[in-house]
Design a protein around this motif. Sequence first.
Motif, PDB file in Angstrom:
ATOM      1  N   GLU A 227       0.830  -1.212   0.000  1.00  7.82           N
ATOM      2  CA  GLU A 227       0.000   0.000   0.000  1.00  7.82           C
ATOM      3  C   GLU A 227       0.859   1.254   0.000  1.00  7.82           C
ATOM      4  O   GLU A 227       2.025   1.233   0.415  1.00  7.82           O
ATOM      5  CB  GLU A 227      -0.931   0.003   1.210  1.00  7.82           C
ATOM      6  N   LYS A 232       1.635   9.626   0.107  1.00  9.28           N
ATOM      7  CA  LYS A 232       1.086   9.313  -1.216  1.00  9.28           C
ATOM      8  C   LYS A 232      -0.449   9.335  -1.166  1.00  9.28           C
ATOM      9  O   LYS A 232      -1.110   9.818  -2.090  1.00  9.28           O
ATOM     10  CB  LYS A 232       1.580   7.934  -1.663  1.00  9.28           C
ATOM     11  N   LYS A 233      -1.021   8.806  -0.103  1.00  7.84           N
ATOM     12  CA  LYS A 233      -2.480   8.819   0.038  1.00  7.84           C
ATOM     13  C   LYS A 233      -3.004  10.252   0.109  1.00  7.84           C
ATOM     14  O   LYS A 233      -4.038  10.580  -0.472  1.00  7.84           O
ATOM     15  CB  LYS A 233      -2.899   8.051   1.292  1.00  7.84           C
ATOM     16  N   LYS A 234      -2.273  11.092   0.851  1.00  3.74           N
ATOM     17  CA  LYS A 234      -2.708  12.473   0.993  1.00  3.74           C
ATOM     18  C   LYS A 234      -2.636  13.203  -0.338  1.00  3.74           C
ATOM     19  O   LYS A 234      -3.542  13.956  -0.704  1.00  3.74           O
ATOM     20  CB  LYS A 234      -1.832  13.178   2.036  1.00  3.74           C
TER      21      LYS A 234
END
Length: 273
Positions: A227, A232-234
């Motif tokens: 994951e 990176k998610k933000k």
Amino acid sequence: MRNKCIVFLCILLSLASCKVPKDVTYFQGIDDISAEMFRKMNRTYSTRICEDDLLTINVSSWDPTTTIPYNPPAYSFYQQSDQQISSATIENLFTYIVDKEGYINFPVLGRIHLAGLSVHEANAKLQGLIKDAVPDVLVNVQIVNFKVGIFGEVARPNAYTIRNNRISILDLVVLAGDLTINANRKNLLLFRDNNGTYEFARFDLTDPAIFSSPYFYLRQNDIIYVEPNAAKKKNANYSAAQQYSLTIISTIVSGISVVSSTVIAIIATTKKK
């Protein structure tokens, strides 16, 4: 007061910059592991034959004529010295598929249960069944469809065919070209189909305890998901233009940090004089 604020800002920026290397470094603290943990790391593993596995079985003897009934002609296309089996070669092999009950249909002997056995145990079982007819028999069982997959934040996501039937999570990471800088190295997820029942396990590559995990060695058809990390998610919530702006802002802040540190050093030197 102003100088104190600048110092405080520099400290915060330094702490933020130190967090990234810590999150991307593998096996942190491995030099300080206990003797008990080291004993757990020294474990052996052998692949077990599962349903739907595709097997090649070669029966050999000093007198090749005695093994003809156990070796379908198609097997002659495969040379045991080959290091790699191409897809074209596999098509020319005579293979045995392990059915849902764990059996194969073998020449002369009929249905034989092999599921749950290691390759070495399968060799011994078949040799025991054939040795009355061929006293000096040798059997070589191989799994030709041993595949593991990895996807997510890796350089080369793919399903990889493994020749030697033994692979660890670290071997797979190397095959995939390592994790990207945006990967969450503390939370890799394993999917395993265990005879129709799915199992899940998680890995922390920053922790040397991974070497003692019962899932360290992978089984055929295991899949690993890597994951993205929090950054990176933000960033996924922003458009390309917004991400570019954030990069510019981050660069400016880093520049300010460098300039502030330089100014503080100059002020401190001036005061000493």
